[in-house]
Design a protein around this motif. Structure first.
Motif, mmCIF file in Angstrom:
data_model
loop_
_atom_site.group_PDB
_atom_site.id
_atom_site.type_symbol
_atom_site.label_atom_id
_atom_site.label_comp_id
_atom_site.label_asym_id
_atom_site.label_seq_id
_atom_site.Cartn_x
_atom_site.Cartn_y
_atom_site.Cartn_z
ATOM 1 N N THR A 3 -12.512 45.442 0.802
ATOM 2 C CA THR A 3 -11.328 44.838 0.175
ATOM 3 C C THR A 3 -10.332 44.349 1.213
ATOM 4 N N GLY A 5 -11.191 42.014 3.744
ATOM 5 C CA GLY A 5 -11.446 40.623 4.088
ATOM 6 C C GLY A 5 -10.599 39.708 3.222
ATOM 7 N N PHE A 8 -12.440 37.973 -0.050
ATOM 8 C CA PHE A 8 -13.174 38.790 -0.994
ATOM 9 C C PHE A 8 -13.083 38.185 -2.393
ATOM 10 N N VAL A 22 -6.713 43.944 -11.312
ATOM 11 C CA VAL A 22 -5.865 42.767 -11.216
ATOM 12 C C VAL A 22 -5.798 42.076 -12.568
ATOM 13 N N ARG A 69 5.181 45.053 -6.052
ATOM 14 C CA ARG A 69 4.146 45.703 -5.264
ATOM 15 C C ARG A 69 2.926 44.802 -5.119
ATOM 16 N N ASP A 70 2.629 44.078 -6.179
ATOM 17 C CA ASP A 70 1.456 43.218 -6.158
ATOM 18 C C ASP A 70 1.737 41.863 -5.520
ATOM 19 N N GLY A 71 2.955 41.698 -5.026
ATOM 20 C CA GLY A 71 3.257 40.469 -4.296
ATOM 21 C C GLY A 71 3.473 39.262 -5.184
ATOM 22 N N LEU A 92 2.562 33.163 -4.457
ATOM 23 C CA LEU A 92 1.409 33.729 -5.167
ATOM 24 C C LEU A 92 1.704 33.847 -6.662
ATOM 25 N N VAL B 111 -7.721 38.808 -5.648
ATOM 26 C CA VAL B 111 -7.757 40.262 -5.494
ATOM 27 C C VAL B 111 -7.267 40.676 -4.124
ATOM 28 N N SER B 112 -7.790 40.041 -3.100
ATOM 29 C CA SER B 112 -7.465 40.463 -1.738
ATOM 30 C C SER B 112 -5.971 40.384 -1.485
ATOM 31 N N ALA B 113 -5.380 39.269 -1.878
ATOM 32 C CA ALA B 113 -3.951 39.088 -1.642
ATOM 33 C C ALA B 113 -3.172 40.202 -2.329
ATOM 34 N N MET B 114 -3.551 40.509 -3.556
ATOM 35 C CA MET B 114 -2.807 41.536 -4.269
ATOM 36 C C MET B 114 -3.013 42.908 -3.663
ATOM 37 N N LEU B 115 -4.241 43.203 -3.276
ATOM 38 C CA LEU B 115 -4.483 44.521 -2.688
ATOM 39 C C LEU B 115 -3.761 44.660 -1.351
ATOM 40 N N SER B 117 -1.020 43.185 -0.515
ATOM 41 C CA SER B 117 0.396 43.365 -0.828
ATOM 42 C C SER B 117 0.683 44.808 -1.240
ATOM 43 N N ARG B 118 -0.221 45.368 -1.993
ATOM 44 C CA ARG B 118 -0.034 46.765 -2.405
ATOM 45 C C ARG B 118 -0.013 47.690 -1.208
ATOM 46 N N ASP B 119 -0.945 47.472 -0.285
ATOM 47 C CA ASP B 119 -0.988 48.319 0.904
ATOM 48 C C ASP B 119 0.332 48.236 1.657
ATOM 49 N N TYR B 121 3.275 47.365 0.582
ATOM 50 C CA TYR B 121 4.349 47.962 -0.199
ATOM 51 C C TYR B 121 4.299 49.481 -0.100
ATOM 52 N N ASP B 122 3.103 50.023 -0.228
ATOM 53 C CA ASP B 122 2.985 51.475 -0.212
ATOM 54 C C ASP B 122 3.328 52.035 1.168
#
Lengths: 138, 138
Positions: A3, A5, A8, A22, A69-71, A92, B111-115, B117-119, B121-122
């Motif tokens: 996750t 890359g 992805f 998502v 959080r999800d941008g 985004l 998906v990647s962009a959102m994940l 962003s989550r990282d 943020y966290d």
DNA sequence: ATACTGGGTTACCTTATGGATACCAAAGGC
DNA sequence: GCCTTTGGTATCCATAAGGTAACCCAGTAT
């Protein structure tokens, strides 16, 4: 499953795929409404409450935090008293507007068809309740 | 509010407008998945279970009944033993495929962009927890 | 006689969602 | 000193969503 890359690509049908999460997020009732309300520009917390209507501050906060959080949006706090906080879509987040708009237009123009179908269905059900005793007592 | 006229147009932001309910239904996680799975043609109950995966029969039944009620799919029972029941999108249901496909593609490619962003943020949150005691004890 | 099949239903229980209400902080005005 | 404003939090509670497991029907296969 990588996750990290940047390119992805997921599959929403796979329950272990993050894209399903998502999809759940962008399919969320409150999230979709908030995003669409922010389409025209940044809004303050209280403006969001009034526009989306009825949502309690707790729920609105949860939704906004999740979207941040999800941008999908940014939260900007101005050092003022009383406080002022602006919420604005990120690039985004803005890319979601097109697909959501399509869905919204579908909803708004197909309400009648769906409500009519419900009425039909419910009438059929009501009739079925009266049907002759084909129905074995459990 | 006249919901009988065939050309009624709604507004999803109005909490009293039925289109908000419609929007909630077509934004529903299971409903969107089921509709997309049926894109390629009719499927039986058990095939749906396998394709959408993990959903329990109870939930799947609920979702299918709701979609049938709303006129988005048809349920056809064949008089066989063991029983066979096919679910198939109606023309109305098929008109939902385009908008849903757009949303799905968005999800799968972002998906990647959102994940990521989550990282971010966290991590920021984790750092914030360690910040100097600006935090008044409740 | 019994097991198996597909498409469910039912009862029971846990978890997630969301609403109501009350409260807080900080600066300025009265 | 007290009120007002904005953007929240904290707490409690009710409802909804969803999972588990057992059961049912009716015919065919063993």
């Amino acid at each position: 499953m990588d996750t990290k890359g940047a390119s992805f690509i997921g599959n929403v049908m796979d329950p272990d795929c993050p894209s399903r999460m998502v999809f759940a997020r962008i399919g969320d009732k409150w999230a979709t409404l908030v995003i669409q309300v922010l389409a025209e520009g940044p809004l303050r917390f209280s403006e969001l409450r009034q526009t989306v209507h009825v949502v309690t501050p707790k729920v609105l906060t949860q939704v906004l935090r999740a979207l941040e959080r999800d941008g999908l949006l940014t939260r900007t706090v101005f050092a003022q008293v009383p406080p002022r906080v602006d919420y604005e879509l990120t690039p985004l987040g803005r890319t979601l507007l097109e697909p959501l708009k399509a869905l919204r237009e579908w909803a708004e123009s197909n309400v009648s068809a769906m409500l009519a179908s419900r009425d039909d269905y419910d009438e059929r059900e009501d009739a079925a309740i009266l049907r002759p005793p084909g129905h074995p007592g459990r």
